[in-house]
Scaffold this active site. Structure first.
Site, mmCIF file in Angstrom:
data_model
loop_
_atom_site.group_PDB
_atom_site.id
_atom_site.type_symbol
_atom_site.label_atom_id
_atom_site.label_comp_id
_atom_site.label_asym_id
_atom_site.label_seq_id
_atom_site.Cartn_x
_atom_site.Cartn_y
_atom_site.Cartn_z
ATOM 1 N N HIS A 55 0.850 -1.215 0.000
ATOM 2 C CA HIS A 55 0.000 0.000 0.000
ATOM 3 C C HIS A 55 0.869 1.242 0.000
ATOM 4 O O HIS A 55 1.516 1.570 1.007
ATOM 5 C CB HIS A 55 -0.937 0.019 1.206
ATOM 6 C CG HIS A 55 -1.964 1.109 1.103
ATOM 7 N ND1 HIS A 55 -3.305 0.864 0.921
ATOM 8 C CD2 HIS A 55 -1.831 2.456 1.122
ATOM 9 C CE1 HIS A 55 -3.964 2.014 0.840
ATOM 10 N NE2 HIS A 55 -3.082 3.003 0.971
ATOM 11 N N HIS A 57 1.564 5.371 -2.140
ATOM 12 C CA HIS A 57 1.099 6.425 -3.071
ATOM 13 C C HIS A 57 2.323 7.052 -3.726
ATOM 14 O O HIS A 57 2.856 8.053 -3.252
ATOM 15 C CB HIS A 57 0.277 7.481 -2.326
ATOM 16 C CG HIS A 57 -1.011 6.954 -1.787
ATOM 17 N ND1 HIS A 57 -2.206 7.079 -2.456
ATOM 18 C CD2 HIS A 57 -1.279 6.237 -0.663
ATOM 19 C CE1 HIS A 57 -3.167 6.483 -1.764
ATOM 20 N NE2 HIS A 57 -2.627 5.964 -0.662
ATOM 21 N N GLN A 150 -9.408 9.029 -5.860
ATOM 22 C CA GLN A 150 -9.170 9.714 -4.576
ATOM 23 C C GLN A 150 -10.367 10.554 -4.124
ATOM 24 O O GLN A 150 -10.723 10.573 -2.961
ATOM 25 C CB GLN A 150 -7.923 10.597 -4.695
ATOM 26 C CG GLN A 150 -7.678 11.561 -3.545
ATOM 27 C CD GLN A 150 -7.048 10.898 -2.354
ATOM 28 O OE1 GLN A 150 -5.881 10.529 -2.349
ATOM 29 N NE2 GLN A 150 -7.836 10.718 -1.291
ATOM 30 N N HIS A 208 -9.397 1.527 -0.381
ATOM 31 C CA HIS A 208 -9.276 2.327 0.842
ATOM 32 C C HIS A 208 -10.647 2.238 1.513
ATOM 33 O O HIS A 208 -11.596 2.880 1.058
ATOM 34 C CB HIS A 208 -8.976 3.784 0.511
ATOM 35 C CG HIS A 208 -7.563 4.081 0.156
ATOM 36 N ND1 HIS A 208 -6.957 3.589 -0.971
ATOM 37 C CD2 HIS A 208 -6.622 4.835 0.803
ATOM 38 C CE1 HIS A 208 -5.699 4.032 -1.012
ATOM 39 N NE2 HIS A 208 -5.472 4.787 0.047
ATOM 40 N N GLU A 211 -11.473 4.350 6.106
ATOM 41 C CA GLU A 211 -10.329 5.047 6.708
ATOM 42 C C GLU A 211 -10.870 6.267 7.446
ATOM 43 O O GLU A 211 -10.764 7.404 7.001
ATOM 44 C CB GLU A 211 -9.292 5.465 5.648
ATOM 45 C CG GLU A 211 -8.018 6.016 6.288
ATOM 46 C CD GLU A 211 -7.009 6.523 5.266
ATOM 47 O OE1 GLU A 211 -7.317 6.541 4.063
ATOM 48 O OE2 GLU A 211 -5.910 6.926 5.692
ATOM 49 N N ASP A 307 2.098 3.211 2.953
ATOM 50 C CA ASP A 307 1.172 4.276 2.576
ATOM 51 C C ASP A 307 1.866 5.538 2.049
ATOM 52 O O ASP A 307 1.600 5.956 0.936
ATOM 53 C CB ASP A 307 0.246 4.638 3.753
ATOM 54 C CG ASP A 307 -1.095 5.218 3.305
ATOM 55 O OD1 ASP A 307 -1.318 5.321 2.092
ATOM 56 O OD2 ASP A 307 -1.916 5.553 4.172
HETATM 57 FE FE FE2 Z 1 -3.537 5.092 1.035
#
Ligand code: FE2
Length: 421
Positions: A55, A57, A150, A208, A211, A307
């Site tokens: 995971h 970005h 996103q 995701h 969260e 992350d």
């Molecule tokens: Fe993430």
């Protein structure tokens, strides 16, 4: 005659073994006397399969401070800053930052990464950049891309369309962010839509999911239902699942068997969860990490993800999955020796399983990728987060480092100090 021979290393299970490599594959394991073009002396050192991060970005990596720092430190402020940055960042800038990060990753023995790529902007420059990065690092690092809406699948006019466009461009995995849709119902509908998309295209699915600190954010139950409906099993992963930290215990006792039944996996991200969650709390302040040990007790595969590194959401980070596991171990209170050892497995074998990596491991026939650590066993590796003395990717030595040795000069006791037992 081997191309490469790693001599005398200690494997994660404690066995001491040589590893012979030929043609990019592990061709022999055991006591080996054959000659080799190159020999790595790993006597007394831990030899592990490479670290894996399921995971990340990478479109935002190393952008800390652009366009300005995240002063409040919250998840939503980070999303706002990223929303500005993604409109100004060029493909070349994103490629340069990502390649620099990939160099760090390789130096730390991190050789497979799943990265979510923001598909919100119609220009899809992030997708273009990450496809280019994937192509360029392929000889030594396995990159898996997730089409990640996103700003929500339905919350922007072209959210869904852009996920489809990204998949058509060659992105590997279907994403999702149900808790960020406008309503719980639209979040649930996004999951039904995305699960169908993954099933019809025969792709993996990584969401995701929940969260948030909201104990009523319960998209994971819908996700598990859809995973079961489409038979996605271990091809589906729920990332974060932080709302489970705050859920009612009775409800969780119903939820965990449903997740286990679906076969889906889970990816908590301890560095980020402990940093971003609980920001609206006074005291006591929640940790926000999902229920790791409880899921593992149900037989659910759980890995640790990283992350973020130096981006709008996180101002630190090193590409070291041992840092990630170290934080996870503390926040989840996994301090029994068996639990600590499991934390090491979570950033190696479990993460490899979550990403569906083929031929991962240190057995004959596996891809010849491994890391030599200046530690004697996995628990010591977690305690020290030690130097990676050598990193081998697909049969080739891609990083080497000299052993760290600190010389103390004290009044009466000149000596050399090593942190290893
Ligand atoms: Fe993430």
């Amino acid at each position: 005659m081997f191309d490469l021979l790693v001599k005398g290393g200690t494997l994660p299970d404690g066995t001491i073994s040589d590893i012979g490599i030929k043609g990019g594959r592990i061709s022999a394991v055991g006591r080996l006397d054959a000659a080799a073009v190159k020999v790595i002396d790993a006597t007394g050192d831990l030899v592990s399969p490479p670290f894996v991060d399921p995971h990340f970005h990478m479109d935002a990596v190393l952008s800390y401070g652009l366009p300005r720092i995240n002063a409040s430190g919250t998840l939503l402020a980070g999303i706002g800053l990223w929303g500005e940055l993604r409109e100004t960042a060029t493909v070349d800038e994103m490629v340069d930052r990502a390649l620099r990060y990939c160099d760090w990753a390789v130096s730390m023995g991190l050789l497979a990464i799943r990265t979510h790529v923001d598909t919100t902007p119609d220009h899809l420059r992030g997708v273009e950049a990450m496809l280019e990065v994937k192509r360029r690092v392929a000889p030594y690092l396995d990159l898996q891309l997730v089409a990640f809406p996103q700003d929500g699948l339905y919350r922007t006019p072209t959210g869904r369309q852009n996920v489809v466009r990204a998949l058509d461009m060659g992105v590997d995995v279907v994403g999702g962010i149900p808790h960020f849709e406008r309503t719980m119902e639209e979040g649930a509908e996004s999951l039904r839509d995305l699960a169908r998309m993954a099933a019809e295209r025969g792709l993996m699915w990584d969401v995701h999911c929940d969260e948030t600190d909201d104990p009523m954010s319960r998209h994971v139950e819908t996700m598990a239902r859809e995973v079961t409906r489409h038979g996605l099993g271990g091809r589906a992963a729920g990332s974060h699942l932080t709302s489970m930290h705050s859920m009612d215990n009775y409800y969780v006792s119903k939820l965990l068997p449903l997740i286990a039944e679906s076969g889906m996996t889970a990816i908590p991200n301890p560095l980020i969860n402990i940093t971003l969650q609980g920001r609206h709390d006074s005291y006591p302040k929640r940790r926000g990490l999902t229920r790791v040990k409880e899921m593992q007790a149900m037989g659910i595969t759980v890995g640790w993800g990283q992350d973020c590194v130096l981006d709008p959401w996180y101002s630190l980070g090193t590409a070291d999955m041992l840092d990630v596991a170290f934080m996870g171990l503390h926040v989840a209170q996994m301090t029994h020796p068996a639990e600590m050892a499991r934390c090491f497995t979570m950033v190696t074998e479990c993460n490899a399983a979550i990403m569906g990596l083929q031929n991962y491991g240190l057995n004959v026939g596996d891809q010849a990728s491994l890391v030599v650590l200046d530690a004697s066993n996995p628990i010591e590796a977690l305690r020290l987060r030690p130097d990676r003395l050598a990193v081998v990717s697909k049969g080739r030595v891609v990083a080497e480092r000299h052993r760290n040795d600190c010389r103390l000069d004290l009044a009466s006791r000149p000596q050399s100090v090593r942190r290893r037992l």
